[in-house]
Design an enzyme around this catalytic site. Structure first.
Site, short mmCIF file in Angstrom:
data_model
loop_
_atom_site.label_atom_id
_atom_site.label_comp_id
_atom_site.label_asym_id
_atom_site.label_seq_id
_atom_site.Cartn_x
_atom_site.Cartn_y
_atom_site.Cartn_z
CG ASP A 150 -8.67 53.22 22.87
OD1 ASP A 150 -8.08 53.78 21.94
OD2 ASP A 150 -8.62 53.62 24.05
CG HIS A 151 -6.85 52.01 15.82
ND1 HIS A 151 -6.14 50.83 15.93
CD2 HIS A 151 -6.94 52.27 14.50
CE1 HIS A 151 -5.81 50.41 14.73
NE2 HIS A 151 -6.28 51.26 13.83
NE ARG A 152 -6.57 55.99 23.59
CZ ARG A 152 -6.98 56.55 24.72
NH1 ARG A 152 -6.40 57.65 25.16
NH2 ARG A 152 -7.97 56.01 25.41
#
Length: 486
Positions: free
Chosen positions: A456-458
């Site tokens: 998850d790049h968040r």
């Protein structure tokens, strides 16, 4: 979940066998009408959105009625079986539906126009015989007497909404009104909506499992603020030409089969769509020489501490990932959209994706980071065998933090896995193949595989994701790092 209909009959309701599940499908009945059951005896198997579960009956008695046939999806809280606990034996006609049983003695009322019994007038005796109950008919009248209430007796009048619901439950057609579901949102989001004057029932949710987020509330406010004021007098607006309806899609029933989407397949579809369009996925790949790891697997199979346990490459891959997480703990986290927080997990519940006849499930090993290699091997063996038997419990599929999916068992090199909802990373393991590889300056045949890590790049930057994947690869190439890094 049981309901007392009279002194001798009890109704067993569909329980919530998971966490917040709303329905389950009856797969198989293990009893028939007239059978004697005992406390704790399994009477049926049901499939929820998470697993197949056997339901035991909580009392002794004789089965009077099976409310639904196998293959029916039933809402949680709905009675599915009635049991006569008086010991009087089976009903007079086990093959006659309960609705037909009630129609014969109904001389004092019309069962079509009066689905619920009316209160008797003053001095009038209650009609004899069986009376319709909330669900179904045919329950014998109770011989118990109630203590009279204090104060004047008020005749009971059933509200239209209640009457409609009871009519539907008694099988007389759909209810006239339906309760509007309460929108799913966390307290901070509800407060924000209240402050901005937004009706949550009109907001389209974008969060996992249909949860309304802060962005959804702001998006609902933006169109209202941007809309121009409507003038008091407007010119006639030309009517747009009607758009022709799309032609109906035709299907070849002779050569096509339609399978209802339900159970595990339905839950998987909802989870994957929610995850794919909520968490921005990034996938990185690395190809690694695992020859030394395979040699270590063969040596461990001879170790007396691992006798009788599942020892395979997946065991060491799982251990390698756990060590990589220990070296990079920020990868083990989740994103809290409602509170705008990153939740760091100080435990690892390691999920293992398993393909079963009912679909894909992801049970997890609780506190996998605290287990020794033999303990991890035992937990993996139990997880796989339980999944193959279709006996995985809903609790075993809750609370995962990081997952491994072994697509190599199908002979493919690797894939781009989708994150399970609420997790930050998933590792895909490809097939291990003998390939030409440069080893110590010479091209030699070596056992090689490809790993893929989606995250998850968040909350996981490229650097962090790359470090985790590189650490797993380094351990599999040099298994002695399991000792030096652990």
């Amino acid at each position: 979940m049981t309901t007392m209909t009279d002194a001798s009959v009890r109704e067993f309701k569909m329980p919530d066998v998971g966490e917040g599940l709303t329905e389950a499908e009856i797969l198989t009945w293990y009893v028939q009408v007239g059978d004697t059951v005992s406390d704790g005896q399994v009477v049926c198997e049901v499939e929820t959105a998470k697993a197949a579960v056997e339901l035991p009956i909580p009392y002794d008695g004789v089965v009077r009625e099976l409310r639904f046939p196998a293959g029916t999806t039933v809402d949680v809280g709905t009675p599915i079986i009635t049991v006569d606990v008086s010991g009087g034996g089976a009903p007079a006609d086990a093959g006659t539906p309960a609705v037909e049983t009630a129609q014969a003695p109904a001389t004092s009322q019309d069962p079509v126009t009066a689905p619920a019994p009316a209160a008797p007038a003053a001095g009038e005796e209650k009609p004899a015989g069986r009376q319709p109950v909330l669900v179904g008919y045919g329950v014998a009248a109770s011989s118990t007497k109630r203590r009279p209430r204090k104060g004047p007796e008020v005749p009971f009048q059933q509200a239209p909404a209640t009457l409609a619901v009871q009519t539907e439950l008694n099988g007389h057609g759909p209810a006239a009104t339906e309760a509007k579901p309460r929108p799913l949102a966390k307290p901070p989001v509800r407060k924000l909506a209240k402050d901005l004057g937004v009706d949550l029932t009109a907001v389209i949710p974008s969060g996992p499992d249909g949860i309304i987020t802060r962005e959804d509330v702001h998006a609902a406010v933006a169109p209202a603020e941007a809309a121009p004021a409507v003038p008091a007098v407007t010119a006639p607006v030309p009517v747009a030409p009607a758009v022709p309806a799309a032609p109906a899609v035709s299907y070849d029933a002779a050569r096509e089969t339609r399978v209802p989407v339900k159970g595990v397949r339905k839950a998987t579809a909802q989870a994957m769509v929610g995850s794919a369009f909520t968490a921005p996925h990034v996938t990185e790949f690395v190809t690694v020489d695992v020859t030394r790891t395979l040699k270590l697997v063969e040596e461990l199979k001879q170790d007396k501490d691992l006798q009788g346990l599942r020892v395979n490459p997946l065991l060491l891959i799982a251990k390698a990932l756990l060590v990589a997480i220990k070296r990079n703990p920020d990868i083990n986290a989740s994103w809290d959209e409602a509170n705008q927080e990153i939740v760091l997990k100080h435990y690892v519940n390691l999920g293992i994706a398993a393909a079963t006849p009912r679909g894909l499930i992801v049970p997890n090993i609780k506190d996998a980071d605290t287990k020794t290699l033999p303990q991890l091997a035992q937990a993996l063996g139990e997880l796989v065998s339980t999944a193959k038997e279709g006996k995985t419990s809903p609790a075993a599929m809750q609370g995962g933090t990081v997952t491994i999916t072994n697509v190599g068992v199908f002979g493919v090199d690797t894939g781009t896995p989708i994150l399970p909802p609420g997790e930050s990373a998933i590792l895909a393991v490809g097939a291990i193949k003998l390939q030409p590889w440069v080893h110590k300056g010479k091209v030699k045949p070596r056992q090689v595989t490809t790993l893929a890590l989606s995250f998850d790049h968040r909350l996981v930057d490229g650097e962090l994701g790359s470090k985790v994947l590189a650490d797993v690869a380094a351990i599999l190439e040099q298994p002695k790092k399991l000792i030096t890094w652990a």
